[in-house]
Design an enzyme around this catalytic site. Sequence first.
Site, short mmCIF file in Angstrom:
data_model
loop_
_atom_site.label_atom_id
_atom_site.label_comp_id
_atom_site.label_asym_id
_atom_site.label_seq_id
_atom_site.Cartn_x
_atom_site.Cartn_y
_atom_site.Cartn_z
N ASP A 82 -24.03 10.75 -2.18
CA ASP A 82 -25.11 9.77 -2.02
C ASP A 82 -26.20 9.84 -3.08
O ASP A 82 -27.35 9.44 -2.83
CB ASP A 82 -25.75 9.93 -0.63
CG ASP A 82 -24.94 9.23 0.44
OD1 ASP A 82 -24.23 8.27 0.11
OD2 ASP A 82 -25.03 9.65 1.61
N ASP A 118 -19.64 3.60 2.04
CA ASP A 118 -21.05 3.65 1.60
C ASP A 118 -21.15 3.92 0.10
O ASP A 118 -22.11 3.52 -0.56
CB ASP A 118 -21.83 4.77 2.31
CG ASP A 118 -21.45 4.99 3.76
OD1 ASP A 118 -20.34 4.63 4.15
OD2 ASP A 118 -22.28 5.55 4.50
N1 GLY Z 1 -24.88 7.25 4.36
C1 GLY Z 1 -25.26 5.94 4.44
C2 GLY Z 1 -25.35 5.34 5.79
O1 GLY Z 1 -25.52 6.01 6.79
O2 GLY Z 1 -25.26 4.15 5.85
#
Ligand code: GLY
Length: 378
Positions: A96, A156
């Site tokens: 992320d 994601d």
């Molecule tokens: N990790 C991104 C989300 O929870 O959308």
Amino acid sequence: MIQWDKQKLESKLAYCIGQIDNGVEQFGDSFFPLDVSVSGRYDCYYNRSWIPGFWSGLLLLAYEVTMDKKYLDVARRHLDSYEIRIKNLSDVCHHDIGFCYSPSCVALYKLTGDERAKKTALAAADAECLRYKENGKYIKAWGAMDDPKENRIIIDCLLNLPLLFWAAKESGQEKYYEIALNHLHKSVDLLIRPDATTYHTYVIDFNEGVPVMPKTAQGYADDSIWARGQAWAVYGLALAYGYTRDESLVEKQIAVTNKFIDLLPPDQVPAWDMVFTDNNTLKDTSASAIAVCGMLEMNRLLQQHKNRAVWEQKICDMMSALSEGHLVGNRPGTSAILAHGTGSVPHGQGINASQIWGDYYYMEALVRLYKPDWVQYW
Ligand code: GLY
């Protein structure tokens, strides 16, 4: 151009700025919001986890709307913490990194040409590349790189690829582009189903690099349609198209977007998982805001496409729904913007609460509507 009520747009932007002012007072120069909230208030947290970039990004959006330097100054002062974090590779054992560094350092660089922001964002892109597995050609989502038990890709991550596409453009180094493109193709092949719904994650064999099975982490079931995941696909594919101009992405992006629209309940705000299509299931407002940003980005990139008019109406409907029934309101002690988001039902985190990413994407959508020539942060 989208005709969303101008008065409403201006009043919602003013509301966001008011909430950001409360946040500036609470977080000062050194703190960031925690990922969950209680009654529209976030506790102070550090530059950790996947979300600090959204707070820096909100400050930059506030600066762009008001041209008041106080917001820019705080975002600039955040730079130290982003720099230290990436230098020490602190809490970056996950994919992320783009969420952290695009709306903060990349955005600051795009807005002001700040060289330190650029250097920090390039270092972040290098850290993202450390997650790449050559056998299988994908970015490993979670866990230590030598951990065979935790080995998967997740939808994601489409929002982390712009950091790499941007780094390729800025540095002239092909490796960033190649990694992003390979991961993008793997995601499109494995995570988007033939009916244009999405899996949340797909487990990959650690040694062989071949797909094993789909698995959810934050959705209702392995074969369900986690709303935020579907929204990440809507926005992530639009951004990837912007960087690559790969025409095969257009059809995919349009298909996942139309699916998102089809699965909306009558009140136009998605349930946390889109297998539920009634009005009364727990919502995820952040998914709605993310999807709106994706539609606006695709409409910006593609002046002509067959769904444009339908999407323009849908964007207005979705923004009206969020704005009329799902804001925290300017109450003393609050700094959150959007209410009724959902972090993760299976983990029992952030249920029916505000999250800073929902706030960010809602305001990004407003800014996109307010300033059609806005230069995107991703
Ligand atoms: N990790 C991104 C989300 O929870 O959308």
